[in-house]
Write a protein that holds these residues in place. Sequence first.
Motif, PDB file in Angstrom:
ATOM      1  N   ASP A  66       0.996  45.368  90.509  1.00 45.64           N
ATOM      2  CA  ASP A  66       1.721  46.546  91.007  1.00 45.64           C
ATOM      3  C   ASP A  66       2.814  46.215  92.015  1.00 45.64           C
ATOM      4  OD1 ASP A  66       1.702  49.048  90.098  1.00 45.64           O
ATOM      5  OD2 ASP A  66       0.153  49.837  91.446  1.00 45.64           O
ATOM      6  N   ALA A  67       3.155  44.954  92.182  1.00 43.02           N
ATOM      7  CA  ALA A  67       4.161  44.586  93.183  1.00 43.02           C
ATOM      8  C   ALA A  67       5.527  44.416  92.538  1.00 43.02           C
ATOM      9  CB  ALA A  67       3.753  43.297  93.889  1.00 43.02           C
ATOM     10  N   LYS A  68       6.561  44.452  93.374  1.00 45.25           N
ATOM     11  CA  LYS A  68       7.900  44.148  92.890  1.00 45.25           C
ATOM     12  C   LYS A  68       8.581  43.241  93.902  1.00 45.25           C
ATOM     13  CE  LYS A  68       9.990  48.346  94.733  1.00 45.25           C
ATOM     14  NZ  LYS A  68       9.722  49.778  94.559  1.00 45.25           N
ATOM     15  N   THR A  69       9.503  42.430  93.422  1.00 47.32           N
ATOM     16  CA  THR A  69      10.164  41.483  94.312  1.00 47.32           C
ATOM     17  C   THR A  69      11.354  42.137  94.985  1.00 47.32           C
ATOM     18  OG1 THR A  69      11.829  40.683  92.740  1.00 47.32           O
ATOM     19  CG2 THR A  69       9.628  39.690  92.625  1.00 47.32           C
ATOM     20  N   GLY A  70      11.874  41.438  95.967  1.00 52.73           N
ATOM     21  CA  GLY A  70      13.165  41.828  96.516  1.00 52.73           C
ATOM     22  C   GLY A  70      14.243  41.605  95.467  1.00 52.73           C
ATOM     23  N   VAL A  71      15.385  42.258  95.668  1.00 50.83           N
ATOM     24  CA  VAL A  71      16.516  42.086  94.767  1.00 50.83           C
ATOM     25  C   VAL A  71      17.189  40.757  95.105  1.00 50.83           C
ATOM     26  CG1 VAL A  71      18.669  43.080  93.942  1.00 50.83           C
ATOM     27  CG2 VAL A  71      16.802  44.577  94.689  1.00 50.83           C
ATOM     28  N   HIS A  72      17.539  39.987  94.072  1.00 46.61           N
ATOM     29  CA  HIS A  72      18.127  38.673  94.317  1.00 46.61           C
ATOM     30  C   HIS A  72      18.932  38.230  93.103  1.00 46.61           C
ATOM     31  CE1 HIS A  72      14.306  38.019  92.241  1.00 46.61           C
ATOM     32  NE2 HIS A  72      14.822  36.892  91.758  1.00 46.61           N
ATOM     33  N   HIS A  73      19.736  37.200  93.298  1.00 46.56           N
ATOM     34  CA  HIS A  73      20.343  36.534  92.142  1.00 46.56           C
ATOM     35  C   HIS A  73      20.298  35.037  92.408  1.00 46.56           C
ATOM     36  CE1 HIS A  73      24.247  35.385  93.894  1.00 46.56           C
ATOM     37  NE2 HIS A  73      24.301  36.577  94.444  1.00 46.56           N
ATOM     38  N   HIS A  74      20.705  34.265  91.399  1.00 44.96           N
ATOM     39  CA  HIS A  74      20.558  32.810  91.494  1.00 44.96           C
ATOM     40  C   HIS A  74      21.900  32.095  91.434  1.00 44.96           C
ATOM     41  CE1 HIS A  74      16.256  33.332  91.323  1.00 44.96           C
ATOM     42  NE2 HIS A  74      16.406  34.117  90.286  1.00 44.96           N
ATOM     43  N   GLY A  75      22.932  32.738  92.045  1.00 43.27           N
ATOM     44  CA  GLY A  75      24.223  32.077  92.103  1.00 43.27           C
ATOM     45  C   GLY A  75      24.702  31.693  90.716  1.00 43.27           C
ATOM     46  N   PRO A  76      25.260  30.484  90.590  1.00 39.52           N
ATOM     47  CA  PRO A  76      25.832  30.071  89.305  1.00 39.52           C
ATOM     48  C   PRO A  76      24.790  29.638  88.270  1.00 39.52           C
ATOM     49  CG  PRO A  76      26.052  28.307  90.905  1.00 39.52           C
ATOM     50  CD  PRO A  76      25.452  29.475  91.636  1.00 39.52           C
ATOM     51  N   LEU A  77      23.506  29.674  88.634  1.00 37.61           N
ATOM     52  CA  LEU A  77      22.488  29.156  87.724  1.00 37.61           C
ATOM     53  C   LEU A  77      22.082  30.165  86.666  1.00 37.61           C
ATOM     54  CD1 LEU A  77      20.056  27.335  90.173  1.00 37.61           C
ATOM     55  CD2 LEU A  77      22.318  26.673  89.389  1.00 37.61           C
ATOM     56  N   GLU A  78      21.803  29.649  85.476  1.00 38.23           N
ATOM     57  CA  GLU A  78      21.169  30.442  84.434  1.00 38.23           C
ATOM     58  C   GLU A  78      19.665  30.320  84.619  1.00 38.23           C
ATOM     59  OE1 GLU A  78      23.794  30.298  80.495  1.00 38.23           O
ATOM     60  OE2 GLU A  78      23.106  28.323  81.098  1.00 38.23           O
ATOM     61  N   SER A  79      18.939  31.397  84.338  1.00 39.82           N
ATOM     62  CA  SER A  79      17.487  31.361  84.450  1.00 39.82           C
ATOM     63  C   SER A  79      16.843  31.799  83.149  1.00 39.82           C
ATOM     64  CB  SER A  79      16.992  32.306  85.549  1.00 39.82           C
ATOM     65  OG  SER A  79      17.445  31.895  86.815  1.00 39.82           O
ATOM     66  N   VAL A  80      15.725  31.158  82.820  1.00 41.38           N
ATOM     67  CA  VAL A  80      14.896  31.594  81.707  1.00 41.38           C
ATOM     68  C   VAL A  80      13.494  31.813  82.262  1.00 41.38           C
ATOM     69  CG1 VAL A  80      13.813  30.915  79.539  1.00 41.38           C
ATOM     70  CG2 VAL A  80      16.242  30.421  79.945  1.00 41.38           C
ATOM     71  N   ILE A  81      12.931  32.973  81.970  1.00 45.23           N
ATOM     72  CA  ILE A  81      11.571  33.297  82.393  1.00 45.23           C
ATOM     73  C   ILE A  81      10.718  33.433  81.141  1.00 45.23           C
ATOM     74  CG2 ILE A  81      10.103  34.985  83.567  1.00 45.23           C
ATOM     75  CD1 ILE A  81      12.742  35.871  85.054  1.00 45.23           C
ATOM     76  N   TYR A  82       9.591  32.754  81.123  1.00 43.83           N
ATOM     77  CA  TYR A  82       8.633  32.874  80.015  1.00 43.83           C
ATOM     78  C   TYR A  82       7.364  33.507  80.576  1.00 43.83           C
ATOM     79  CZ  TYR A  82       5.260  31.555  76.397  1.00 43.83           C
ATOM     80  OH  TYR A  82       4.284  31.574  75.435  1.00 43.83           O
ATOM     81  N   VAL A  83       6.960  34.630  79.986  1.00 41.35           N
ATOM     82  CA  VAL A  83       5.786  35.342  80.488  1.00 41.35           C
ATOM     83  C   VAL A  83       4.516  34.724  79.898  1.00 41.35           C
ATOM     84  CG1 VAL A  83       4.636  37.560  80.731  1.00 41.35           C
ATOM     85  CG2 VAL A  83       7.151  37.449  80.670  1.00 41.35           C
ATOM     86  N   VAL A  84       3.643  34.259  80.784  1.00 38.46           N
ATOM     87  CA  VAL A  84       2.383  33.655  80.359  1.00 38.46           C
ATOM     88  C   VAL A  84       1.273  34.696  80.315  1.00 38.46           C
ATOM     89  CG1 VAL A  84       0.624  31.935  80.948  1.00 38.46           C
ATOM     90  CG2 VAL A  84       3.046  31.425  81.318  1.00 38.46           C
ATOM     91  N   ARG A  85       1.225  35.534  81.355  1.00 43.41           N
ATOM     92  CA  ARG A  85       0.130  36.503  81.485  1.00 43.41           C
ATOM     93  C   ARG A  85       0.664  37.735  82.208  1.00 43.41           C
ATOM     94  NH1 ARG A  85      -3.085  33.153  83.544  1.00 43.41           N
ATOM     95  NH2 ARG A  85      -4.250  32.671  81.666  1.00 43.41           N
ATOM     96  N   GLY A  86       0.241  38.898  81.745  1.00 42.56           N
ATOM     97  CA  GLY A  86       0.645  40.126  82.418  1.00 42.56           C
ATOM     98  C   GLY A  86       1.840  40.777  81.744  1.00 42.56           C
ATOM     99  N   ARG A  87       2.462  41.711  82.442  1.00 39.24           N
ATOM    100  CA  ARG A  87       3.644  42.392  81.895  1.00 39.24           C
ATOM    101  C   ARG A  87       4.740  42.437  82.938  1.00 39.24           C
ATOM    102  NH1 ARG A  87       5.051  44.097  77.350  1.00 39.24           N
ATOM    103  NH2 ARG A  87       6.663  45.688  77.095  1.00 39.24           N
ATOM    104  N   ALA A  88       5.906  41.929  82.554  1.00 38.21           N
ATOM    105  CA  ALA A  88       7.049  41.880  83.466  1.00 38.21           C
ATOM    106  C   ALA A  88       7.998  43.032  83.170  1.00 38.21           C
ATOM    107  CB  ALA A  88       7.791  40.558  83.297  1.00 38.21           C
ATOM    108  N   ARG A  89       8.454  43.666  84.230  1.00 37.15           N
ATOM    109  CA  ARG A  89       9.533  44.649  84.112  1.00 37.15           C
ATOM    110  C   ARG A  89      10.708  44.086  84.902  1.00 37.15           C
ATOM    111  NH1 ARG A  89       7.159  49.494  85.993  1.00 37.15           N
ATOM    112  NH2 ARG A  89       6.395  49.793  83.858  1.00 37.15           N
ATOM    113  N   LEU A  90      11.844  43.957  84.256  1.00 35.44           N
ATOM    114  CA  LEU A  90      13.029  43.420  84.920  1.00 35.44           C
ATOM    115  C   LEU A  90      14.026  44.543  85.123  1.00 35.44           C
ATOM    116  CD1 LEU A  90      14.128  40.368  85.517  1.00 35.44           C
ATOM    117  CD2 LEU A  90      11.894  40.634  84.444  1.00 35.44           C
ATOM    118  N   ARG A  91      14.506  44.671  86.364  1.00 41.57           N
ATOM    119  CA  ARG A  91      15.601  45.613  86.626  1.00 41.57           C
ATOM    120  C   ARG A  91      16.796  44.813  87.079  1.00 41.57           C
ATOM    121  NH1 ARG A  91      13.637  50.845  89.956  1.00 41.57           N
ATOM    122  NH2 ARG A  91      15.894  51.098  89.896  1.00 41.57           N
ATOM    123  N   TRP A  92      17.979  45.248  86.657  1.00 47.41           N
ATOM    124  CA  TRP A  92      19.180  44.500  87.029  1.00 47.41           C
ATOM    125  C   TRP A  92      20.389  45.420  87.053  1.00 47.41           C
ATOM    126  CZ3 TRP A  92      17.181  44.591  82.137  1.00 47.41           C
ATOM    127  CH2 TRP A  92      18.049  44.875  81.088  1.00 47.41           C
ATOM    128  N   GLY A  93      21.467  44.898  87.605  1.00 52.50           N
ATOM    129  CA  GLY A  93      22.719  45.659  87.702  1.00 52.50           C
ATOM    130  C   GLY A  93      23.089  45.882  89.155  1.00 52.50           C
TER     131      GLY A  93
END
Length: 176
Positions: free
Chosen positions: A76-103
């Motif tokens: 039930d937690a959510k992270t702070g809003v952030h970005h990773h500068g010039p880096l590309e990121s790939v997230i692979y979900v192992v367990r649970g359900r991820a909700r991504l918000r962006w913009g």
Amino acid sequence: MGAEDHHHHHHHGEARTHDPAPAEPRWKYDGVRVIEGDQLDPNTAQTPGMFRQAAINHARVGAQKIWAGTVAIEPDAKTGVHHHGPLESVIYVVRGRARLRWGERLEFVAEAGPGDFIYVPPYVPHQEINAKPDETLECVLVRSDNEAVVVNITDVDPIEKPESVYWIDPIHRHPG
């Protein structure tokens, strides 16, 4: 005759033991590396609400072009809003359900479950949310550089109801 043979053989064996040991191949310790799951390093860039641990980075294995580790987000937690500068990121979900918000105002949202990959382009402000109230969200994270760049954004005014985005890749888009 037999004694002479024995002596000769023995002498040969002694000579061999005084040869310098062959040098270890360079890649014995500089080749494939296994980083066990309980040996990950929490000393990496963090974002509030999220626990990142590095497995592969420059400091640990000399990685030149990639960073990899794990991410955990409490139920039930959510992270702070952030970005990773010039880096590309790939997230692979192992367990649970991820909700991504962006913009700019976190106005877009998508969800991913175990086995799904999420791609986050450079400089995109985003927020990871654990969509499950009773299960930790566990992900593997890979980035396109050897150090974890994290820019935490504190002045975002998120809109209340983000717009769901169902992304269809170009290969599977229906002919219209």
